[in-house]
Design a protein around this motif. Structure first.
Motif, PDB file in Angstrom:
ATOM      1  N   PRO A  64       0.812  -1.231   0.000  1.00 46.28           N
ATOM      2  CA  PRO A  64       0.000   0.000   0.000  1.00 46.28           C
ATOM      3  C   PRO A  64       0.837   1.269   0.000  1.00 46.28           C
ATOM      4  N   ARG A  65       2.120   1.163   0.361  1.00 47.87           N
ATOM      5  CA  ARG A  65       2.970   2.363   0.306  1.00 47.87           C
ATOM      6  C   ARG A  65       3.139   2.872  -1.126  1.00 47.87           C
ATOM      7  N   LEU A  66       2.919   1.964  -2.102  1.00 41.10           N
ATOM      8  CA  LEU A  66       2.996   2.382  -3.503  1.00 41.10           C
ATOM      9  C   LEU A  66       1.997   3.492  -3.802  1.00 41.10           C
ATOM     10  N   LEU A  67       0.891   3.505  -3.066  1.00 43.61           N
ATOM     11  CA  LEU A  67      -0.179   4.482  -3.334  1.00 43.61           C
ATOM     12  C   LEU A  67       0.285   5.921  -3.124  1.00 43.61           C
ATOM     13  N   ALA A  68       1.374   6.091  -2.400  1.00 38.52           N
ATOM     14  CA  ALA A  68       1.867   7.446  -2.145  1.00 38.52           C
ATOM     15  C   ALA A  68       2.803   7.944  -3.248  1.00 38.52           C
ATOM     16  N   LEU A  69       3.155   7.068  -4.192  1.00 37.31           N
ATOM     17  CA  LEU A  69       4.021   7.495  -5.300  1.00 37.31           C
ATOM     18  C   LEU A  69       3.310   8.562  -6.117  1.00 37.31           C
ATOM     19  N   GLU A  70       4.119   9.464  -6.692  1.00 38.66           N
ATOM     20  CA  GLU A  70       3.567  10.513  -7.545  1.00 38.66           C
ATOM     21  C   GLU A  70       4.036  10.333  -8.975  1.00 38.66           C
ATOM     22  N   ASP A  71       3.157  10.644  -9.927  1.00 42.94           N
ATOM     23  CA  ASP A  71       3.580  10.577 -11.326  1.00 42.94           C
ATOM     24  C   ASP A  71       4.286  11.881 -11.708  1.00 42.94           C
ATOM     25  N   ALA A  72       4.657  12.014 -12.987  1.00 45.06           N
ATOM     26  CA  ALA A  72       5.428  13.180 -13.431  1.00 45.06           C
ATOM     27  C   ALA A  72       4.664  14.480 -13.236  1.00 45.06           C
ATOM     28  N   ASP A  73       3.329  14.394 -13.132  1.00 45.52           N
ATOM     29  CA  ASP A  73       2.526  15.599 -12.919  1.00 45.52           C
ATOM     30  C   ASP A  73       2.189  15.806 -11.452  1.00 45.52           C
ATOM     31  N   GLY A  74       2.807  15.007 -10.577  1.00 45.18           N
ATOM     32  CA  GLY A  74       2.559  15.169  -9.152  1.00 45.18           C
ATOM     33  C   GLY A  74       1.263  14.541  -8.673  1.00 45.18           C
ATOM     34  N   VAL A  75       0.653  13.687  -9.511  1.00 48.50           N
ATOM     35  CA  VAL A  75      -0.592  13.013  -9.101  1.00 48.50           C
ATOM     36  C   VAL A  75      -0.239  11.748  -8.335  1.00 48.50           C
ATOM     37  N   ARG A  76      -0.698  11.664  -7.097  1.00 48.69           N
ATOM     38  CA  ARG A  76      -0.440  10.464  -6.300  1.00 48.69           C
ATOM     39  C   ARG A  76      -1.208   9.280  -6.871  1.00 48.69           C
ATOM     40  N   MET A  77      -0.667   8.089  -6.651  1.00 50.81           N
ATOM     41  CA  MET A  77      -1.322   6.909  -7.192  1.00 50.81           C
ATOM     42  C   MET A  77      -2.719   6.717  -6.614  1.00 50.81           C
ATOM     43  N   ASP A  78      -2.879   6.981  -5.312  1.00 54.56           N
ATOM     44  CA  ASP A  78      -4.228   6.765  -4.753  1.00 54.56           C
ATOM     45  C   ASP A  78      -5.233   7.741  -5.360  1.00 54.56           C
ATOM     46  N   ALA A  79      -4.761   8.955  -5.667  1.00 51.21           N
ATOM     47  CA  ALA A  79      -5.652   9.924  -6.318  1.00 51.21           C
ATOM     48  C   ALA A  79      -6.019   9.464  -7.729  1.00 51.21           C
ATOM     49  N   ALA A  80      -5.063   8.896  -8.416  1.00 46.42           N
ATOM     50  CA  ALA A  80      -5.334   8.402  -9.776  1.00 46.42           C
ATOM     51  C   ALA A  80      -6.343   7.265  -9.742  1.00 46.42           C
ATOM     52  N   VAL A  81      -6.194   6.406  -8.730  1.00 50.96           N
ATOM     53  CA  VAL A  81      -7.131   5.275  -8.597  1.00 50.96           C
ATOM     54  C   VAL A  81      -8.539   5.802  -8.334  1.00 50.96           C
ATOM     55  N   ARG A  82      -8.629   6.777  -7.436  1.00 52.16           N
ATOM     56  CA  ARG A  82      -9.954   7.350  -7.134  1.00 52.16           C
ATOM     57  C   ARG A  82     -10.530   8.071  -8.349  1.00 52.16           C
ATOM     58  N   ALA A  83      -9.668   8.794  -9.063  1.00 55.18           N
ATOM     59  CA  ALA A  83     -10.145   9.533 -10.234  1.00 55.18           C
ATOM     60  C   ALA A  83     -10.726   8.594 -11.281  1.00 55.18           C
ATOM     61  N   PHE A  84     -10.262   7.354 -11.253  1.00 52.29           N
ATOM     62  CA  PHE A  84     -10.777   6.370 -12.218  1.00 52.29           C
ATOM     63  C   PHE A  84     -12.088   5.751 -11.694  1.00 52.29           C
ATOM     64  N   GLY A  85     -12.496   6.178 -10.504  1.00 50.61           N
ATOM     65  CA  GLY A  85     -13.749   5.671  -9.935  1.00 50.61           C
ATOM     66  C   GLY A  85     -13.560   4.427  -9.093  1.00 50.61           C
ATOM     67  N   LEU A  86     -12.325   4.205  -8.653  1.00 57.54           N
ATOM     68  CA  LEU A  86     -12.025   2.991  -7.905  1.00 57.54           C
ATOM     69  C   LEU A  86     -11.624   3.342  -6.473  1.00 57.54           C
ATOM     70  N   ASP A  87     -11.627   2.328  -5.615  1.00 55.82           N
ATOM     71  CA  ASP A  87     -11.352   2.553  -4.196  1.00 55.82           C
ATOM     72  C   ASP A  87      -9.996   1.954  -3.818  1.00 55.82           C
ATOM     73  N   PRO A  88      -9.002   2.799  -3.595  1.00 55.37           N
ATOM     74  CA  PRO A  88      -7.672   2.263  -3.277  1.00 55.37           C
ATOM     75  C   PRO A  88      -7.653   1.427  -1.999  1.00 55.37           C
ATOM     76  N   GLU A  89      -8.614   1.646  -1.147  1.00 55.52           N
ATOM     77  CA  GLU A  89      -8.672   0.856   0.099  1.00 55.52           C
ATOM     78  C   GLU A  89      -9.000  -0.608  -0.190  1.00 55.52           C
ATOM     79  N   ALA A  90      -9.583  -0.862  -1.385  1.00 49.64           N
ATOM     80  CA  ALA A  90     -10.095  -2.204  -1.673  1.00 49.64           C
ATOM     81  C   ALA A  90      -9.140  -3.038  -2.513  1.00 49.64           C
ATOM     82  N   ILE A  91      -7.910  -2.534  -2.708  1.00 49.46           N
ATOM     83  CA  ILE A  91      -6.981  -3.257  -3.593  1.00 49.46           C
ATOM     84  C   ILE A  91      -6.686  -4.657  -3.057  1.00 49.46           C
ATOM     85  N   ASP A  92      -6.611  -4.761  -1.726  1.00 49.09           N
ATOM     86  CA  ASP A  92      -6.387  -6.075  -1.103  1.00 49.09           C
ATOM     87  C   ASP A  92      -7.372  -7.124  -1.587  1.00 49.09           C
ATOM     88  N   GLU A  93      -8.597  -6.685  -1.848  1.00 52.64           N
ATOM     89  CA  GLU A  93      -9.656  -7.646  -2.196  1.00 52.64           C
ATOM     90  C   GLU A  93      -9.443  -8.269  -3.571  1.00 52.64           C
TER      91      GLU A  93
END
Lengths: 422, 422
Positions: free
Chosen positions: A157-186
């Motif tokens: 889950p620490r991967l979710l804090a990575l930022e892309d070249a535009d400074g977008v965090r991975m968890d934000a990108a996941v949410r922006a796609f309509g998904l729940d980063p909390e549920a990746i384990d599932e």
């Protein structure tokens, strides 16, 4: 399946890949990073196809698109088939996505076969799940295999804090796609529900073409060592410093590069590469004072690989010391080899032979989703010849006849597995 | 001159160099490019010294500061002594300027000697002209030897259109210094008026230190070839491309670099350097597709140099072809060697021996103003040991005992020449 059917299917596979290639971040080239907008278009297109095949479609929390085909008389355990739909920048049209499109074609083939034999009940059909992994290349966040890590239950889950070249965090990108980063384990697989994972992929290398072969069974993914070396000599004036008074860091590095090439050539299956080299001060009239360079070593055997890494370090020391040059190194990666499942791989080899093709076996020198999946479920992998060995390039291609062969072998492989399950 | 005098003079020389080092474009470092503001300060300081020695001072149209010491009973022809006062960026305190300060010290020595023997009329004193060349390094306009080119009559007026990093044209810079670029031609020497040119300079290399010598007579300036090579192979995936199917441009280049080092070691006085190397794409996991690199070859014999250049080209082709790699090259410089005047050089060697020093002869691997002057007048050059071989660096230094030796040899050399003229 008649030869005519096969040719038509192979053409459809190629047409589908080309159509999906048009879904790109950069018009004119193919670039489709993790959860960017064109991924939505790919999902929409593949979902429609899945639904038309009677598959149950879902997108898991890391963005993997999954279509489940579960015929009424199939057993509980399913075979997963798939590959990734993300690309490197300015990619070709077949790396990854070909494996997804082929998987859907295999489902359609299986569906038609059931229709033909539906009253015969010769065997239990096997449930198939097609997976379009959301991320394999590691381009957007510098971390590869995001989709298959989630399946394998190894998504940190620490991967979710990575930022892309535009400074977008991975968890934000996941949410922006309509998904729940909390549920990746599932997304993690329950191995009890899965027979195995099967990936079809282009070779991305020149071996099959050089041996005039269409397909190969992948034995495993080679282990990899990555080291950084620094040769430190003394920068001197190229005109005023006689040869015998030099401490030329580049000459030392060059002798070592030749040794790397020569030593790697003595061990079957060993690949050793100096791909990156930087000279200081890098001026025509200055004897090089320092050279920094990379070493990449790969082999299917971890013991063999680590043996040769030690040997190459010795060679660096020897090349340096004879010139009064210092050499230092650090190991940045020591990734073990991953073997494909022996039983599934044997079945796949049998399928090749049943189709009249040589059961060529080879390691994969590059990582694939199957490498991550193998940690959780039995995995097998089929390579298609890469014309010119070209991949990660707009010129990447695949031959229609090889796609036909992959379809034939894939169908035979599923047939054998179904018989085995049933 | 007593030993005590000599030591005091040597200390004064070193102090003068350090004082002049403070006249810099960048406080904290030594950078003094052609006709920049600190050059005015250097001119002011040196002019004052020249005038105090009874010299006639002028600045010619390219900015060379010239001080003429012409004792009443001297002949028409003068000996010129000097070096340059410009520097590379972040330079040391002795490259060039030491030769100017030593020249003034030799004038003062000669002056004192005349005072001692003024009634003896043992010999005709010889006129001396001290030159502080305005430009040798080529930093500001990318063209070296601007000062000595004007003397040699080889200053190409098209140079005046060159622009510096700030877009200032050379003719504008000349005018801004209060000089007339139209009059540069007038700086050209009339060889009938000049006995010769004598330059004292630090070696800028490690040879004298390695041989435990203080001074050397420079035989000439080596000729130089400068070539650019490109090895073009094929960029491939480091994991998927087996060793035997690679066309590794860096491996080919590396074999050649080792050959360059090894071949150069077989020929006395040959220096061959690969100083610049750039890899494409320069990524750790990609077999290098192309390598561009420089070759610098120097030798006192033009025949020997061009012979080995051809041999090194052959070695490049051999290293490339065995790997299916292409190699192309272009020659960017083919500068002939310049010999110092045999008679002046013999006198200088005699002066060393008369001072109890070995008459070490060596070529200069770097260019100097004496190289340009030699085209017009007989030239000779004396090297001082460079501690650590270090030059073009703030750590550049010179030993007080070597400055003493240079003063002793320089005075002896002038004495011998005066006797010869007289």
């Amino acid at each position: 399946m008649t030869e005519h059917d096969l040719t038509a299917r192979a053409r459809r596979v190629l047409a589908e890949c080309r159509l999906l290639a048009g879904m790109t971040e950069e018009p004119g080239g193919i670039t489709r990073r993790f959860l960017t907008l064109p991924v939505r278009d790919v999902h929409a297109h593949l979902s429609a196809r899945m639904k038309s095949l009677g598959m149950a479609v879902r997108v898991d929390a890391i963005g993997n698109l999954r279509g489940l085909w579960h015929p009424p008389n199939a057993g509980m355990r399913r075979l997963q088939i798939g590959s990734h739909i993300d690309t490197v920048p300015n990619a070709g049209a077949f790396d990854g996505v070909l494996g997804v499109v082929l998987a859907l074609e295999l489902v359609e083939t299986a569906l038609e076969k059931i229709a033909l034999v539906q009253n015969a009940r010769e065997r239990e059909p096997m449930a198939l799940e097609v997976i379009a992994f959301s991320e394999e290349e590691g381009v957007r966040y510098g971390a590869p295999f995001l989709g298959s890590r989630a399946f394998a239950g190894s998504f940190d889950p620490r991967l979710l804090a990575l930022e892309d070249a535009d400074g977008v965090r991975m968890d934000a990108a996941v949410r922006a796609f309509g998904l729940d980063p909390e549920a990746i384990d599932e997304a993690a697989l329950d191995p009890k529900e899965v027979l195995g994972f099967f990936e079809i992929h282009i070779e991305q290398g020149p071996v099959l073409e050089a041996e005039d072969l269409q397909l190969a069974v992948v034995e495993g993914i080679v282990g990899q060592s990555r080291l950084a070396f620094r040769f430190t000599g003394q920068a001197n004036h190229a005109g005023t410093t006689p040869m015998h008074l030099r401490h030329d860091a580049l000459a030392a590095a060059a002798e070592w590069i030749v040794a790397v090439e020569s030593i790697a050539g003595t061990e079957d299956g060993l690949a050793a590469t100096v791909g990156k080299l930087d000279v200081q001060p890098n001026a025509a009239n200055v004897v090089p004072g320092a050279v920094e360079l990379s070493l990449d070593v790969r082999h299917m055997s971890n013991l063999t690989r680590t043996h040769w890494v030690r040997s190459l370090i010795n060679a660096a020391q020897s090349a340096a010391h004879k010139r009064g040059v210092e050499v230092t190194w650090s190991e940045n990666l020591d990734q073990p080899a991953v073997e494909m499942d022996k039983r599934l791989t044997a079945e796949l080899a049998e399928a090749l032979q049943a189709c009249g093709l040589p059961a060529k076996r080879m390691p994969s020198g590059a990582g694939h989703d199957a490498m991550m999946m193998a940690a959780r479920v039995p995995a097998a992998m089929l390579f298609l010849r890469s014309p010119g060995g070209i991949s990660h390039h707009p010129d990447e291609s695949v031959r229609e006849e090889d796609v036909e062969a992959a379809l034939r072998v894939g169908a035979k492989f599923l047939e054998r597995l179904a018989a085995f399950v049933g």
